[in-house]
Design a protein around this motif. Structure first.
Motif, PDB file in Angstrom:
ATOM      1  N   VAL A  25       0.871  -1.170   0.000  1.00  0.00           N
ATOM      2  CA  VAL A  25       0.000   0.000   0.000  1.00  0.00           C
ATOM      3  C   VAL A  25       0.912   1.225   0.000  1.00  0.00           C
ATOM      4  N   LEU A  26       1.006   1.890  -1.139  1.00  0.00           N
ATOM      5  CA  LEU A  26       1.903   3.033  -1.317  1.00  0.00           C
ATOM      6  C   LEU A  26       1.129   4.177  -1.950  1.00  0.00           C
ATOM      7  N   VAL A  27       1.133   5.343  -1.315  1.00  0.00           N
ATOM      8  CA  VAL A  27       0.430   6.511  -1.841  1.00  0.00           C
ATOM      9  C   VAL A  27       1.390   7.703  -1.896  1.00  0.00           C
ATOM     10  N   ASN A  28       0.875   8.812  -2.443  1.00  0.00           N
ATOM     11  CA  ASN A  28       1.634  10.064  -2.533  1.00  0.00           C
ATOM     12  C   ASN A  28       2.943   9.891  -3.305  1.00  0.00           C
ATOM     13  N   ARG A  37      -3.074  -8.845  -7.680  1.00  0.00           N
ATOM     14  CA  ARG A  37      -3.367  -7.712  -8.558  1.00  0.00           C
ATOM     15  C   ARG A  37      -2.455  -6.545  -8.222  1.00  0.00           C
ATOM     16  N   PHE A  38      -1.588  -6.207  -9.161  1.00  0.00           N
ATOM     17  CA  PHE A  38      -0.713  -5.043  -9.048  1.00  0.00           C
ATOM     18  C   PHE A  38      -1.405  -3.883  -9.768  1.00  0.00           C
ATOM     19  N   THR A  39      -1.802  -2.855  -9.022  1.00  0.00           N
ATOM     20  CA  THR A  39      -2.549  -1.748  -9.608  1.00  0.00           C
ATOM     21  C   THR A  39      -1.864  -0.424  -9.293  1.00  0.00           C
ATOM     22  N   VAL A  40      -1.727   0.404 -10.323  1.00  0.00           N
ATOM     23  CA  VAL A  40      -1.264   1.782 -10.152  1.00  0.00           C
ATOM     24  C   VAL A  40      -2.422   2.714 -10.466  1.00  0.00           C
ATOM     25  N   TYR A  41      -2.662   3.672  -9.583  1.00  0.00           N
ATOM     26  CA  TYR A  41      -3.734   4.652  -9.723  1.00  0.00           C
ATOM     27  C   TYR A  41      -3.131   6.025  -9.990  1.00  0.00           C
ATOM     28  N   ALA A  42      -3.688   6.746 -10.947  1.00  0.00           N
ATOM     29  CA  ALA A  42      -3.357   8.150 -11.171  1.00  0.00           C
ATOM     30  C   ALA A  42      -4.399   9.008 -10.457  1.00  0.00           C
ATOM     31  N   LEU A  43      -3.943   9.933  -9.623  1.00  0.00           N
ATOM     32  CA  LEU A  43      -4.841  10.707  -8.777  1.00  0.00           C
ATOM     33  C   LEU A  43      -4.747  12.197  -9.086  1.00  0.00           C
ATOM     34  N   ASP A  44      -5.840  12.905  -8.807  1.00  0.00           N
ATOM     35  CA  ASP A  44      -5.884  14.341  -9.089  1.00  0.00           C
ATOM     36  C   ASP A  44      -5.492  15.185  -7.881  1.00  0.00           C
ATOM     37  N   LEU A  72      -3.712  10.809   4.682  1.00  0.00           N
ATOM     38  CA  LEU A  72      -3.526   9.547   5.400  1.00  0.00           C
ATOM     39  C   LEU A  72      -2.323   9.677   6.323  1.00  0.00           C
ATOM     40  N   LYS A  73      -2.436   9.102   7.498  1.00  0.00           N
ATOM     41  CA  LYS A  73      -1.351   9.181   8.475  1.00  0.00           C
ATOM     42  C   LYS A  73      -1.228   7.852   9.199  1.00  0.00           C
ATOM     43  N   GLY A  74      -0.092   7.658   9.840  1.00  0.00           N
ATOM     44  CA  GLY A  74       0.091   6.508  10.708  1.00  0.00           C
ATOM     45  C   GLY A  74       0.042   5.188   9.967  1.00  0.00           C
ATOM     46  N   LEU A 107      -7.703   2.977  -0.246  1.00  0.00           N
ATOM     47  CA  LEU A 107      -8.674   2.956  -1.340  1.00  0.00           C
ATOM     48  C   LEU A 107      -9.855   3.865  -1.046  1.00  0.00           C
ATOM     49  N   GLY A 108     -10.263   3.935   0.204  1.00  0.00           N
ATOM     50  CA  GLY A 108     -11.337   4.844   0.575  1.00  0.00           C
ATOM     51  C   GLY A 108     -10.958   6.289   0.353  1.00  0.00           C
ATOM     52  N   ALA A 109      -9.710   6.639   0.704  1.00  0.00           N
ATOM     53  CA  ALA A 109      -9.246   8.019   0.531  1.00  0.00           C
ATOM     54  C   ALA A 109      -9.114   8.396  -0.940  1.00  0.00           C
ATOM     55  N   MET A 110      -8.912   7.413  -1.815  1.00  0.00           N
ATOM     56  CA  MET A 110      -8.767   7.684  -3.252  1.00  0.00           C
ATOM     57  C   MET A 110     -10.091   7.973  -3.945  1.00  0.00           C
ATOM     58  N   GLN A 111     -11.184   7.543  -3.364  1.00  0.00           N
ATOM     59  CA  GLN A 111     -12.470   7.678  -4.032  1.00  0.00           C
ATOM     60  C   GLN A 111     -12.756   9.134  -4.390  1.00  0.00           C
ATOM     61  N   GLY A 112     -13.156   9.346  -5.655  1.00  0.00           N
ATOM     62  CA  GLY A 112     -13.404  10.692  -6.156  1.00  0.00           C
ATOM     63  C   GLY A 112     -12.176  11.386  -6.695  1.00  0.00           C
ATOM     64  N   HIS A 113     -11.003  10.729  -6.599  1.00  0.00           N
ATOM     65  CA  HIS A 113      -9.751  11.355  -7.052  1.00  0.00           C
ATOM     66  C   HIS A 113      -9.035  10.539  -8.127  1.00  0.00           C
ATOM     67  N   ILE A 114      -9.618   9.431  -8.573  1.00  0.00           N
ATOM     68  CA  ILE A 114      -8.937   8.540  -9.510  1.00  0.00           C
ATOM     69  C   ILE A 114      -9.194   8.994 -10.947  1.00  0.00           C
ATOM     70  N   LEU A 115      -8.107   9.358 -11.639  1.00  0.00           N
ATOM     71  CA  LEU A 115      -8.197   9.764 -13.045  1.00  0.00           C
ATOM     72  C   LEU A 115      -8.000   8.585 -13.998  1.00  0.00           C
ATOM     73  N   GLY A 116      -7.323   7.573 -13.530  1.00  0.00           N
ATOM     74  CA  GLY A 116      -7.066   6.391 -14.350  1.00  0.00           C
ATOM     75  C   GLY A 116      -6.363   5.344 -13.515  1.00  0.00           C
ATOM     76  N   GLN A 117      -6.357   4.115 -14.014  1.00  0.00           N
ATOM     77  CA  GLN A 117      -5.678   3.041 -13.302  1.00  0.00           C
ATOM     78  C   GLN A 117      -5.325   1.937 -14.279  1.00  0.00           C
ATOM     79  N   ALA A 118      -4.343   1.126 -13.891  1.00  0.00           N
ATOM     80  CA  ALA A 118      -3.924  -0.012 -14.711  1.00  0.00           C
ATOM     81  C   ALA A 118      -3.519  -1.137 -13.782  1.00  0.00           C
ATOM     82  N   THR A 119      -3.849  -2.373 -14.180  1.00  0.00           N
ATOM     83  CA  THR A 119      -3.619  -3.544 -13.337  1.00  0.00           C
ATOM     84  C   THR A 119      -2.959  -4.665 -14.128  1.00  0.00           C
ATOM     85  N   VAL A 120      -2.027  -5.341 -13.490  1.00  0.00           N
ATOM     86  CA  VAL A 120      -1.474  -6.596 -13.988  1.00  0.00           C
ATOM     87  C   VAL A 120      -1.709  -7.639 -12.898  1.00  0.00           C
TER      88      VAL A 120
END
Length: 208
Positions: free
Chosen positions: A87-90, A160-167, A173-175, A183-196
């Motif tokens: 789980v990697l963001v930012n 599932r390896f997924t990369v999300y593009a965010l706006d 997110l902390k701690g 995934l909850g924090a991403m909702q409404g901010h996803i411009l695109g995604q790709a999965t392998v």
């Protein structure tokens, strides 16, 4: 978007290099090389300000009481739940690749710390809960830790390896945040995604 995971072809077995658990010499499982695979993503949506990376196994038994128990099996019919391996963001908008071994290069007993890293902001993966109570392995597992399905599971697991593009440049997110929280924090901010999606099993009867 387009995602390439070096060494993993869609729907094909994941090399043991990327696994937390591998078949042992005379035993069902031993610790593996546990390298994160190299990721490269292209065709970035306009307006992208950051990326997130999530690796999830949706095939983990909801009741793992009989997991890795001699003389018992986990039937395919068991209900299954999500297990997060990374789980990697930012991740900065200018980053379009992560090299092999950059997030994990071997199993770290008791885990690696979550939080800010050279890649972005690392959450905790599901080994944190799974290994709770293990005197040798219990701890907080941040970053990447690879496949290690129960060796007596009759189901081949998907990863599932997924990369999300965010706006947004950064998610709030902390701690020790989890995959579900990310995934909850991403909702409404996803411009695109790709999965392998790759597969993995430690069941000797199912291995290719």
């Amino acid at each position: 978007m387009k995602l390439t995971v070096k060494g993993i072809e869609e729907g094909q077995p994941i090399p043991r290099t990327f696994a937390f658990g591998v078949p042992g010499d005379g035993e069902p499982m031993t610790l593996g090389p546990n390298h994160n695979p190299a990721l490269h993503w292209t065709e970035i949506p306009q307006g992208t300000q950051s990326f997130a990376v999530v690796v999830c196994d949706p095939d983990v038994p909801g009741d793992a009481t009989d997991a890795n128990q001699e003389g018992k099996t986990l039937p395919e019919s068991l209900s299954r739940v999500d297990f997060y391996h990374w789980v990697l963001v930012n991740v900065p908008a200018g980053t379009h690749r992560i090299d092999e071994g950059e997030a994990a290069n071997g199993v770290t007993p008791r885990g690696k710390p979550p939080g800010k890293s050279s890649l972005g902001l690392e959450g905790v993966n599901s080994f944190t809960g799974f290994l709770a109570g293990d005197p040798d392995m219990e701890g907080t597992y941040g970053g990447y830790d690879g496949p290690c399905p129960p060796w007596n599971d009759e189901l081949i697991h998907r990863y599932r390896f997924t990369v999300y593009a965010l706006d947004v440049e950064a998610l709030d997110l902390k701690g020790e945040f989890t995959g579900d929280e990310a995934l909850g924090a991403m909702q409404g901010h996803i411009l695109g995604q790709a999965t392998v999606t790759g597969t993995y099993t430690l069941n000797p009867d199912l291995q290719p």
